[in-house]
Design a protein around this motif. Structure first.
Motif, PDB file in Angstrom:
ATOM      1  N   PRO A  35      30.522  13.268   9.344  1.00  0.00           N
ATOM      2  CA  PRO A  35      30.595  11.858   8.961  1.00  0.00           C
ATOM      3  C   PRO A  35      29.489  11.488   7.982  1.00  0.00           C
ATOM      4  CG  PRO A  35      30.864  12.089  11.322  1.00  0.00           C
ATOM      5  CD  PRO A  35      30.442  13.436  10.794  1.00  0.00           C
ATOM      6  N   ALA A  36      29.843  10.725   6.980  1.00  0.00           N
ATOM      7  CA  ALA A  36      28.892  10.344   5.927  1.00  0.00           C
ATOM      8  C   ALA A  36      27.885   9.310   6.406  1.00  0.00           C
ATOM      9  CB  ALA A  36      29.666   9.804   4.726  1.00  0.00           C
ATOM     10  N   SER A  37      28.232   8.548   7.427  1.00  0.00           N
ATOM     11  CA  SER A  37      27.425   7.395   7.817  1.00  0.00           C
ATOM     12  C   SER A  37      26.445   7.671   8.959  1.00  0.00           C
ATOM     13  CB  SER A  37      28.354   6.251   8.229  1.00  0.00           C
ATOM     14  OG  SER A  37      29.140   6.650   9.348  1.00  0.00           O
ATOM     15  N   LEU A  38      26.112   8.923   9.218  1.00  0.00           N
ATOM     16  CA  LEU A  38      25.253   9.241  10.350  1.00  0.00           C
ATOM     17  C   LEU A  38      23.796   8.874  10.091  1.00  0.00           C
ATOM     18  CD1 LEU A  38      26.591  12.781  11.341  1.00  0.00           C
ATOM     19  CD2 LEU A  38      27.191  10.569  12.346  1.00  0.00           C
ATOM     20  N   ALA A  39      23.152   8.367  11.151  1.00  0.00           N
ATOM     21  CA  ALA A  39      21.701   8.170  11.119  1.00  0.00           C
ATOM     22  C   ALA A  39      21.044   9.549  11.175  1.00  0.00           C
ATOM     23  CB  ALA A  39      21.270   7.312  12.311  1.00  0.00           C
ATOM     24  N   ALA A  40      19.771   9.615  10.873  1.00  0.00           N
ATOM     25  CA  ALA A  40      19.064  10.905  10.809  1.00  0.00           C
ATOM     26  C   ALA A  40      19.155  11.675  12.125  1.00  0.00           C
ATOM     27  CB  ALA A  40      17.609  10.684  10.422  1.00  0.00           C
ATOM     28  N   ASP A  41      18.974  10.998  13.267  1.00  0.00           N
ATOM     29  CA  ASP A  41      19.030  11.705  14.555  1.00  0.00           C
ATOM     30  C   ASP A  41      20.453  12.165  14.860  1.00  0.00           C
ATOM     31  OD1 ASP A  41      19.775   8.990  14.988  1.00  0.00           O
ATOM     32  OD2 ASP A  41      19.331   9.179  17.128  1.00  0.00           O
ATOM     33  N   GLU A  42      21.449  11.372  14.497  1.00  0.00           N
ATOM     34  CA  GLU A  42      22.841  11.765  14.712  1.00  0.00           C
ATOM     35  C   GLU A  42      23.209  12.962  13.842  1.00  0.00           C
ATOM     36  OE1 GLU A  42      24.682   7.342  15.667  1.00  0.00           O
ATOM     37  OE2 GLU A  42      24.451   7.997  13.594  1.00  0.00           O
ATOM     38  N   LYS A  43      22.718  12.965  12.603  1.00  0.00           N
ATOM     39  CA  LYS A  43      22.982  14.078  11.683  1.00  0.00           C
ATOM     40  C   LYS A  43      22.382  15.366  12.243  1.00  0.00           C
ATOM     41  CE  LYS A  43      23.139  12.996   7.511  1.00  0.00           C
ATOM     42  NZ  LYS A  43      23.087  12.629   6.108  1.00  0.00           N
ATOM     43  N   LEU A  44      21.190  15.266  12.809  1.00  0.00           N
ATOM     44  CA  LEU A  44      20.539  16.419  13.415  1.00  0.00           C
ATOM     45  C   LEU A  44      21.367  16.953  14.581  1.00  0.00           C
ATOM     46  CD1 LEU A  44      17.959  18.175  13.349  1.00  0.00           C
ATOM     47  CD2 LEU A  44      16.923  16.495  14.896  1.00  0.00           C
ATOM     48  N   VAL A  45      21.855  16.054  15.435  1.00  0.00           N
ATOM     49  CA  VAL A  45      22.688  16.449  16.575  1.00  0.00           C
ATOM     50  C   VAL A  45      24.005  17.043  16.086  1.00  0.00           C
ATOM     51  CG1 VAL A  45      24.021  15.568  18.545  1.00  0.00           C
ATOM     52  CG2 VAL A  45      21.642  14.865  18.232  1.00  0.00           C
ATOM     53  N   TYR A  46      24.644  16.399  15.105  1.00  0.00           N
ATOM     54  CA  TYR A  46      25.911  16.902  14.575  1.00  0.00           C
ATOM     55  C   TYR A  46      25.740  18.320  14.038  1.00  0.00           C
ATOM     56  CZ  TYR A  46      30.206  17.393  11.962  1.00  0.00           C
ATOM     57  OH  TYR A  46      31.403  17.868  11.494  1.00  0.00           O
ATOM     58  N   ARG A  47      24.718  18.526  13.232  1.00  0.00           N
ATOM     59  CA  ARG A  47      24.501  19.846  12.632  1.00  0.00           C
ATOM     60  C   ARG A  47      24.126  20.889  13.681  1.00  0.00           C
ATOM     61  NH1 ARG A  47      21.766  17.782   7.010  1.00  0.00           N
ATOM     62  NH2 ARG A  47      23.725  16.994   6.148  1.00  0.00           N
ATOM     63  N   TYR A  48      23.351  20.486  14.671  1.00  0.00           N
ATOM     64  CA  TYR A  48      23.009  21.403  15.758  1.00  0.00           C
ATOM     65  C   TYR A  48      24.279  21.847  16.475  1.00  0.00           C
ATOM     66  CZ  TYR A  48      21.016  23.199  20.081  1.00  0.00           C
ATOM     67  OH  TYR A  48      20.688  23.996  21.142  1.00  0.00           O
ATOM     68  N   CYS A  49      25.084  20.874  16.890  1.00  0.00           N
ATOM     69  CA  CYS A  49      26.303  21.179  17.655  1.00  0.00           C
ATOM     70  C   CYS A  49      27.276  22.032  16.846  1.00  0.00           C
ATOM     71  CB  CYS A  49      26.988  19.891  18.102  1.00  0.00           C
ATOM     72  SG  CYS A  49      26.081  18.933  19.320  1.00  0.00           S
ATOM     73  N   THR A  50      27.553  21.621  15.621  1.00  0.00           N
ATOM     74  CA  THR A  50      28.548  22.360  14.836  1.00  0.00           C
ATOM     75  C   THR A  50      28.055  23.754  14.468  1.00  0.00           C
ATOM     76  OG1 THR A  50      27.823  21.260  12.790  1.00  0.00           O
ATOM     77  CG2 THR A  50      29.719  20.303  13.946  1.00  0.00           C
ATOM     78  N   THR A  51      26.782  23.884  14.174  1.00  0.00           N
ATOM     79  CA  THR A  51      26.238  25.206  13.849  1.00  0.00           C
ATOM     80  C   THR A  51      26.286  26.117  15.065  1.00  0.00           C
ATOM     81  OG1 THR A  51      24.801  24.273  12.147  1.00  0.00           O
ATOM     82  CG2 THR A  51      24.207  26.451  12.999  1.00  0.00           C
ATOM     83  N   LEU A  52      25.870  25.611  16.211  1.00  0.00           N
ATOM     84  CA  LEU A  52      25.903  26.413  17.436  1.00  0.00           C
ATOM     85  C   LEU A  52      27.330  26.803  17.799  1.00  0.00           C
ATOM     86  CD1 LEU A  52      24.308  27.676  19.741  1.00  0.00           C
ATOM     87  CD2 LEU A  52      24.465  25.491  20.948  1.00  0.00           C
ATOM     88  N   LEU A  53      28.273  25.867  17.687  1.00  0.00           N
ATOM     89  CA  LEU A  53      29.667  26.165  18.010  1.00  0.00           C
ATOM     90  C   LEU A  53      30.274  27.184  17.050  1.00  0.00           C
ATOM     91  CD1 LEU A  53      30.840  22.544  18.859  1.00  0.00           C
ATOM     92  CD2 LEU A  53      30.721  24.467  20.470  1.00  0.00           C
ATOM     93  N   ARG A  54      29.945  27.107  15.785  1.00  0.00           N
ATOM     94  CA  ARG A  54      30.541  28.009  14.787  1.00  0.00           C
ATOM     95  C   ARG A  54      29.890  29.381  14.738  1.00  0.00           C
ATOM     96  NH1 ARG A  54      31.045  23.295  10.292  1.00  0.00           N
ATOM     97  NH2 ARG A  54      32.894  22.330  11.194  1.00  0.00           N
ATOM     98  N   SER A  55      28.567  29.423  14.891  1.00  0.00           N
ATOM     99  CA  SER A  55      27.882  30.701  14.687  1.00  0.00           C
ATOM    100  C   SER A  55      27.223  31.264  15.933  1.00  0.00           C
ATOM    101  CB  SER A  55      26.812  30.543  13.599  1.00  0.00           C
ATOM    102  OG  SER A  55      25.723  29.773  14.090  1.00  0.00           O
ATOM    103  N   GLY A  56      27.022  30.433  16.941  1.00  0.00           N
ATOM    104  CA  GLY A  56      26.336  30.893  18.142  1.00  0.00           C
ATOM    105  C   GLY A  56      24.834  31.015  17.968  1.00  0.00           C
ATOM    106  N   ARG A  57      24.312  30.524  16.855  1.00  0.00           N
ATOM    107  CA  ARG A  57      22.876  30.631  16.577  1.00  0.00           C
ATOM    108  C   ARG A  57      22.367  29.311  15.981  1.00  0.00           C
ATOM    109  NH1 ARG A  57      22.159  35.678  17.561  1.00  0.00           N
ATOM    110  NH2 ARG A  57      23.439  37.364  16.768  1.00  0.00           N
ATOM    111  N   ILE A  58      21.070  29.081  16.187  1.00  0.00           N
ATOM    112  CA  ILE A  58      20.412  27.896  15.634  1.00  0.00           C
ATOM    113  C   ILE A  58      19.059  28.321  15.086  1.00  0.00           C
ATOM    114  CG2 ILE A  58      19.333  25.666  16.224  1.00  0.00           C
ATOM    115  CD1 ILE A  58      22.321  25.492  16.196  1.00  0.00           C
TER     116      ILE A  58
END
Length: 135
Positions: free
Chosen positions: A56-79
Motif C-alpha cells: 500500500p502506498a499510504s503506509l506510515a513508517a511503522d506500518e511500512k516496516l511491518v509490511y516489509r518484514y511480513c512479506t519478506t519473511l513469508l516470501r523468503s524465510g529470511r530477514i
C-alpha cells in the motif's frame, strides 16, 4: 482480540492477518477480517492493494516496516538484521515476538483452511486471486 506488545492500535494485528491471508490467497481469514480491518482504521484502498499483492502506498513508517518484514519473511524465510533492529526499536523485543507469533498462527490457519477448501461467506470484500511470484 489479538495484541502485539507495544502497539497502540488494534489495526496493526489485523493488518498482519490480512498480509498473511494475502500470501496464502486464503479467502476465509481474509473475508473474516476485512470488515474488522476497515473498522480498525485500515484504509479500504490499502486493503485493496494488499489484496492485489501490492505494498500500500499510504503506509506510515511503522506500518511500512511491518509490511516489509511480513512479506519478506513469508516470501523468503529470511530477514536482514537492519529490519529486525528497526522493528525491535519500534515495538521492543516482546512486540517482535508477538508479531512473529501472530504471523505463524494465521500462517497455520491459512494452510489448514486451504487444504479444507473452507467455504467463504458472501460479503463485500476484495476477492483474493493467486499472486504469481518469482522468488
Amino acid at each position: 482480540d489479538v495484541a502485539v506488545t507495544g502497539v497502540q492500535t488494534c489495526a496493526l494485528p489485523i493488518f498482519i492477518i490480512l498480509i498473511v491471508a494475502r500470501h496464502w490467497a486464503a479467502p476465509y481469514p481474509w473475508s473474516r477480517h476485512y470488515e474488522a480491518a476497515l473498522a480498525a482504521g485500515i484504509d479500504a484502498g490499502a486493503a485493496a492493494q494488499i489484496a492485489r499483492g501490492e505494498e500500500p502506498a499510504s503506509l506510515a513508517a511503522d506500518e511500512k516496516l511491518v509490511y516489509r518484514y511480513c512479506t519478506t519473511l513469508l516470501r523468503s524465510g529470511r530477514i536482514d538484521e537492519a529490519t529486525v533492529a528497526g522493528l525491535r526499536d519500534t515495538y521492543g523485543a516482546a512486540g517482535l515476538i508477538d508479531l512473529v507469533g501472530l504471523m505463524s498462527y494465521y500462517f497455520t490457519v491459512s494452510m489448514v483452511l486451504a487444504v479444507d477448501n473452507h467455504t467463504v461467506p458472501e460479503g463485500n470484500f476484495p476477492k483474493l486471486e493467486p499472486v504469481h511470484r518469482i522468488d
